[in-house]
Design a protein around this motif. Structure first.
Motif, short mmCIF file in Angstrom:
data_model
loop_
_atom_site.label_atom_id
_atom_site.label_comp_id
_atom_site.label_asym_id
_atom_site.label_seq_id
_atom_site.Cartn_x
_atom_site.Cartn_y
_atom_site.Cartn_z
N LEU A 1 15.40 -8.22 -6.12
CA LEU A 1 16.12 -8.31 -4.86
C LEU A 1 16.90 -7.03 -4.58
CD1 LEU A 1 16.89 -10.10 -2.45
CD2 LEU A 1 18.82 -10.96 -3.79
N PHE A 2 17.46 -6.43 -5.62
CA PHE A 2 18.19 -5.17 -5.48
C PHE A 2 17.24 -4.05 -5.05
CE2 PHE A 2 19.46 -1.12 -7.41
CZ PHE A 2 20.69 -0.93 -6.80
N VAL A 3 16.08 -3.97 -5.68
CA VAL A 3 15.11 -2.91 -5.35
C VAL A 3 14.62 -3.06 -3.91
CG1 VAL A 3 12.83 -1.98 -5.89
CG2 VAL A 3 14.40 -2.57 -7.74
N ILE A 4 14.36 -4.30 -3.49
CA ILE A 4 13.89 -4.54 -2.13
C ILE A 4 14.96 -4.14 -1.11
CG2 ILE A 4 13.22 -6.34 -0.49
CD1 ILE A 4 11.91 -7.81 -2.84
N VAL B 1 -0.95 1.30 -10.03
CA VAL B 1 -0.91 0.96 -11.46
C VAL B 1 0.48 0.48 -11.85
CG1 VAL B 1 -1.08 1.91 -13.79
CG2 VAL B 1 -2.78 2.53 -12.08
N PHE B 2 1.51 1.18 -11.37
CA PHE B 2 2.89 0.78 -11.67
C PHE B 2 3.17 -0.62 -11.15
CE2 PHE B 2 4.19 5.38 -12.17
CZ PHE B 2 4.59 5.24 -13.50
N GLU B 3 2.84 -0.87 -9.89
CA GLU B 3 3.17 -2.17 -9.30
C GLU B 3 2.34 -3.29 -9.91
OE1 GLU B 3 1.27 -3.41 -5.30
OE2 GLU B 3 1.72 -1.29 -5.06
N THR B 4 1.09 -2.99 -10.32
CA THR B 4 0.25 -4.02 -10.93
C THR B 4 0.73 -4.38 -12.32
OG1 THR B 4 -1.67 -3.24 -9.65
CG2 THR B 4 -2.10 -4.63 -11.58
N VAL B 5 0.91 -3.36 -13.16
CA VAL B 5 1.28 -3.62 -14.56
C VAL B 5 2.70 -4.17 -14.66
CG1 VAL B 5 1.62 -2.56 -16.82
CG2 VAL B 5 -0.32 -1.87 -15.40
N ILE B 6 3.67 -3.42 -14.11
CA ILE B 6 5.08 -3.83 -14.24
C ILE B 6 5.33 -5.12 -13.46
CG2 ILE B 6 7.46 -3.14 -13.83
CD1 ILE B 6 6.62 -0.25 -14.14
N GLY B 7 4.80 -5.18 -12.22
CA GLY B 7 5.05 -6.34 -11.38
C GLY B 7 4.48 -7.62 -11.96
N ILE B 8 3.22 -7.58 -12.43
CA ILE B 8 2.60 -8.80 -12.96
C ILE B 8 3.25 -9.23 -14.27
CG2 ILE B 8 0.46 -9.71 -13.95
CD1 ILE B 8 -1.08 -8.24 -11.82
N ILE B 9 3.54 -8.26 -15.16
CA ILE B 9 4.20 -8.61 -16.42
C ILE B 9 5.57 -9.23 -16.17
CG2 ILE B 9 5.22 -7.66 -18.52
CD1 ILE B 9 2.94 -5.67 -18.64
N ILE C 1 4.36 11.31 -11.58
CA ILE C 1 4.76 10.04 -12.20
C ILE C 1 6.00 9.46 -11.51
CG2 ILE C 1 5.63 8.97 -14.30
CD1 ILE C 1 3.88 10.86 -15.90
N MET C 2 7.04 10.28 -11.37
CA MET C 2 8.27 9.77 -10.75
C MET C 2 8.07 9.46 -9.27
SD MET C 2 12.19 11.11 -11.17
CE MET C 2 11.89 12.79 -10.59
N PRO C 3 7.41 10.32 -8.49
CA PRO C 3 7.14 9.94 -7.09
C PRO C 3 6.31 8.66 -6.96
CG PRO C 3 6.80 12.28 -7.40
CD PRO C 3 7.01 11.70 -8.76
N ALA C 4 5.34 8.46 -7.87
CA ALA C 4 4.52 7.26 -7.81
C ALA C 4 5.36 6.01 -8.07
CB ALA C 4 3.38 7.35 -8.82
N PHE C 5 6.29 6.11 -9.02
CA PHE C 5 7.16 4.97 -9.29
C PHE C 5 8.06 4.68 -8.09
CE2 PHE C 5 11.12 3.09 -10.84
CZ PHE C 5 10.62 2.01 -11.57
N VAL C 6 8.56 5.74 -7.46
CA VAL C 6 9.41 5.57 -6.27
C VAL C 6 8.60 4.94 -5.14
CG1 VAL C 6 10.72 6.78 -4.49
CG2 VAL C 6 10.96 7.45 -6.88
N LEU C 7 7.38 5.44 -4.94
CA LEU C 7 6.54 4.92 -3.86
C LEU C 7 6.21 3.44 -4.06
CD1 LEU C 7 4.83 5.50 -1.32
CD2 LEU C 7 2.97 6.20 -2.83
N GLY C 8 5.98 3.05 -5.32
CA GLY C 8 5.60 1.67 -5.59
C GLY C 8 6.75 0.77 -5.98
N SER C 9 7.99 1.26 -5.92
CA SER C 9 9.13 0.48 -6.39
C SER C 9 9.29 -0.84 -5.63
CB SER C 9 10.41 1.31 -6.29
OG SER C 9 10.63 1.76 -4.95
N ALA C 10 9.25 -0.78 -4.30
CA ALA C 10 9.40 -2.01 -3.52
C ALA C 10 8.22 -2.96 -3.77
CB ALA C 10 9.50 -1.68 -2.04
#
Length: 308
Positions: A137-140, A107-115, A176-185
């Motif tokens: 690029l920094f996150v990657i 959900v994090f990567e779909t919503v934040i990434g697409i927007i 919530i925080m672990p999910a954001f970390v997991l989907g950050s890249a």
């Protein structure tokens, strides 16, 4: 449609057999004694070792071991690990946690990434575009465990906005925080992929034609350009779901989450081949089913894609 689904299901059979065979061979060919440490500091008695190897078919030739294992898998039995715990029971307790973690990361990567990708693509060359490109690029570039420890310290400890570790009485909030970390890249990859495809489609003839016929730019982007731009993005997200399930090992250990990742790590550490192969077998099944769903979704995004 039904013929396509049946054909894809039949194609999964050799994939499952091939992947489980490779994993089974790799795990059970690893050096080490699975009975080491099971009897404390002393070595186990010869009688115990003999009975243990007999119960787990460790003295059988490799093809016989694999055939017996797959025979049990067909009946829904993933085996009993070296600690006398049924793998299916252990996964049944842990998979809902890891599955919820992976879904929240999706959900994090779909919503934040697409927007972020849409804003960057529409405002190509502007400040928001440069901001998205630099930040992604920094996150990657930063390893996921570094991001995890930083958020754990500043967001969890310093600011107290989220639990530092997993809490069984507040499972959703503590994930919530672990999910954001997991989907950050993955957020960064989705943003860059969306941006690249949107910029390419905005230069296409069909978009210029739609605008010249009186269609507003916003509708041309939302109805025409975005649908075609999302096909490769959906492909990435579908493939990434299986990767998130398997890649949750690091995140689960950082936040002390009792999920599949911790169970898989314990199995590798203890040379418990039954646990490792059983876990990977379920991961392969989930990955194949998710990708089948993604393939069916192509027809919704692009009517030119047919599954007849």
């Amino acid at each position: 449609m039904y013929k396509y689904i049946l054909r894809r299901m039949l194609q999964m059979v050799p994939v499952i057999i091939g992947s489980t065979f490779i994993i089974f061979w790799m795990v059970f060919s690893m050096p080490g004694d699975p009975t080491a440490g099971m009897c404390g500091d002393r070595p186990c008695a010869p009688g115990f070792v003999k009975q243990f190897r007999l119960e787990h078919n460790l003295d059988d030739p490799f093809p016989v071991q694999y055939a017996k294992y797959m025979g049990n898998v067909v009946t829904g039995d993933l085996g009993t690990n070296f600690r006398q715990i049924k793998v299916s029971d252990e996964l049944g307790q842990r998979y809902p946690i890891t599955g919820k973690l992976a879904l929240m990361a999706i959900v994090f990567e779909t919503v934040i990434g697409i927007i972020a990708g849409i804003l960057s693509g529409v405002r190509k060359g502007k400040f928001i575009d440069n901001l998205v490109l630099v930040s992604t690029l920094f996150v990657i570039s930063v390893p996921v465990f570094v991001i995890g420890f930083l958020l754990q310290f500043y967001v969890g400890v310093k600011l107290g906005l989220a639990p530092v570790t997993y809490q069984a009485d507040h499972p959703t909030r503590s994930l919530i925080m672990p999910a954001f970390v997991l989907g950050s890249a993955s957020i960064a990859y989705v943003a860059r992929l969306t941006r690249t495809n949107l910029v390419e489609n905005l230069r296409a003839d069909y978009v210029r034609t739609a605008v010249s016929k009186g269609l507003t730019r916003g509708r041309a982007i939302g109805v025409h350009a975005m649908r075609n731009s999302l096909v490769p993005v959906v492909t990435f997200i579908g493939a990434d779901f299986g990767g998130l399930l398997g890649g949750a090992i690091v995140t689960e250990r950082i936040f002390n989450i009792p999920g599949v990742g911790g169970f898989l790590y314990q199995g590798i550490h203890n040379h418990d081949g039954v646990s490792v192969v059983g876990t990977v077998t379920v991961l392969v099944l989930v990955f194949l089913l998710v990708n089948l769903f993604v393939d069916l979704l192509y027809g919704v995004l692009d009517p030119r894609i047919s599954h007849d």
